[in-house]
Scaffold this motif. Structure first.
Motif, short mmCIF file in Angstrom:
data_model
loop_
_atom_site.label_atom_id
_atom_site.label_comp_id
_atom_site.label_asym_id
_atom_site.label_seq_id
_atom_site.Cartn_x
_atom_site.Cartn_y
_atom_site.Cartn_z
N ALA A 24 -33.32 -8.33 6.60
CA ALA A 24 -32.97 -9.66 7.11
C ALA A 24 -31.44 -9.75 7.18
O ALA A 24 -30.81 -10.63 6.57
CB ALA A 24 -33.59 -10.77 6.28
N GLY A 26 -29.17 -10.48 9.35
CA GLY A 26 -28.40 -11.55 9.98
C GLY A 26 -27.31 -10.99 10.88
O GLY A 26 -27.56 -10.15 11.74
N ARG A 29 -23.26 -8.76 7.66
CA ARG A 29 -22.07 -8.68 6.79
C ARG A 29 -22.21 -7.57 5.75
O ARG A 29 -21.22 -6.90 5.43
CB ARG A 29 -21.76 -10.03 6.14
N ASP A 45 -33.73 -7.08 11.24
CA ASP A 45 -33.84 -8.53 11.38
C ASP A 45 -34.71 -8.79 12.60
O ASP A 45 -34.86 -7.94 13.47
CB ASP A 45 -32.46 -9.16 11.57
N ARG A 46 -35.27 -10.01 12.68
CA ARG A 46 -36.01 -10.32 13.90
C ARG A 46 -35.05 -10.66 15.03
O ARG A 46 -35.39 -10.55 16.20
CB ARG A 46 -36.99 -11.47 13.65
N ASP A 63 -40.17 -8.56 13.27
CA ASP A 63 -40.53 -9.79 12.58
C ASP A 63 -41.29 -9.41 11.32
O ASP A 63 -42.31 -8.73 11.38
CB ASP A 63 -41.39 -10.68 13.49
N LEU A 64 -40.77 -9.83 10.19
CA LEU A 64 -41.33 -9.44 8.89
C LEU A 64 -42.44 -10.37 8.43
O LEU A 64 -43.02 -10.16 7.36
CB LEU A 64 -40.21 -9.42 7.84
N THR A 83 -30.17 -10.67 0.98
CA THR A 83 -29.45 -11.89 0.60
C THR A 83 -29.90 -13.04 1.48
O THR A 83 -30.05 -12.91 2.70
CB THR A 83 -27.91 -11.72 0.74
C1 LIG Z 1 -29.83 -16.99 6.03
S1 LIG Z 1 -29.91 -15.56 7.06
C2 LIG Z 1 -29.25 -14.32 5.94
C3 LIG Z 1 -28.64 -13.17 6.68
C4 LIG Z 1 -27.98 -12.12 5.80
N1 LIG Z 1 -28.88 -11.52 4.87
C5 LIG Z 1 -26.78 -12.71 5.06
O1 LIG Z 1 -26.91 -13.07 3.90
O2 LIG Z 1 -25.76 -12.82 5.72
C6 LIG Z 1 -31.65 -15.18 7.11
C7 LIG Z 1 -31.98 -14.07 8.05
O3 LIG Z 1 -33.37 -13.82 7.95
C8 LIG Z 1 -33.85 -13.50 9.22
N2 LIG Z 1 -35.27 -13.76 9.29
C9 LIG Z 1 -35.89 -14.94 9.09
N3 LIG Z 1 -37.20 -14.82 9.29
C10 LIG Z 1 -37.41 -13.52 9.62
C11 LIG Z 1 -38.57 -12.78 9.96
N4 LIG Z 1 -39.76 -13.37 10.03
N5 LIG Z 1 -38.45 -11.47 10.24
C12 LIG Z 1 -37.24 -10.88 10.20
N6 LIG Z 1 -36.09 -11.53 9.90
C13 LIG Z 1 -36.19 -12.85 9.62
C14 LIG Z 1 -33.06 -14.42 10.14
O4 LIG Z 1 -33.08 -13.97 11.48
C15 LIG Z 1 -31.70 -14.40 9.51
O5 LIG Z 1 -30.89 -13.40 10.07
#
Ligand SMILES: C[S@@+](CC[C@H](N)C(=O)[O-])C[C@H]1O[C@@H](n2cnc3c(N)ncnc32)[C@H](O)[C@@H]1O
Length: 165
Positions: A24, A26, A29, A45-46, A63-64, A83
């Motif tokens: 995930a 994002g 970073r 990530d999705r 998509d997880l 994170t």
């Molecule tokens: C709050 S962001 C955190 C991003 C990164 N880990 C950070 O801390 O900078 C949450 C991330 O989870 C991803 N996400 C949410 N639901 C998801 C899913 N079902 N499958 C894959 N990724 C997902 C979102 O696209 C997003 O990039």
């Protein structure tokens, strides 16, 4: 894109030369953080629109949470970074994706965060001690915190740095 202070503090646990998974990811970073330190990183990530593949960075769009098979079946990583993301059904696959001795760096919101805003739904908030419960008997825990933070914003977080036995 500043790395989490927790990830930056404990990144030194990750052995040189291993592959790192940023789950995930994002905007990437932590992908950028580890790639800049010479690690090959898989960023999943999705929404991969902000992630740039390179010779150090593999980008996987998946998509997880939609019921699809775990996209990393058969893969093993020397470290996994998660994170600000929580989807409890992934916990078994996540641990199965760490190689023996691998490092788990996990930081996300916990119960009590509701007072500061989102996330506020129980599905997105760790319960008291939940990361410790996740690793108990399977990992050696180097560091764990459950606390309020003020940077980058007020929040209740839980975070762990642990090595798979
Ligand atoms: C709050 S962001 C955190 C991003 C990164 N880990 C950070 O801390 O900078 C949450 C991330 O989870 C991803 N996400 C949410 N639901 C998801 C899913 N079902 N499958 C894959 N990724 C997902 C979102 O696209 C997003 O990039």
């Amino acid at each position: 894109m500043t790395a989490s202070s927790w990830v930056a503090a404990w990144a030194g646990l990750v052995p040189p030369g291993v592959d790192v998974l940023d789950l995930a990811a994002g905007k990437g970073r932590h992908t950028a953080f580890f790639a800049a330190r010479g690690y090959r990183v898989t960023a999943l990530d999705r929404d991969v629109s902000a992630l740039v593949p390179s010779d150090m960075v593999e980008v996987i769009a998946a998509d997880l949470e939609d019921g699809s098979p775990w996209p990393l079946a058969g893969r093993r990583f020397g470290a996994i970074v998660v994170t600000n993301y929580l989807h409890r059904p992934l916990f078994p696959a996540l641990i199965a994706t760490l190689q023996p001795g691998g490092i788990l760096l996990y930081e996300t919101f916990m119960e009590g965060n509701e007072r500061f805003g989102k996330p506020s739904r129980p599905a997105f908030l760790l319960k008291d001690g939940e990361l410790l419960d996740l690793v108990r008997g399977r990992f050696s825990v180097t560091a764990y915190e459950a606390r309020m933070i003020s940077q980058p914003k007020m929040a209740m977080v839980q975070r762990i740095a642990a090595r798979l036995l």
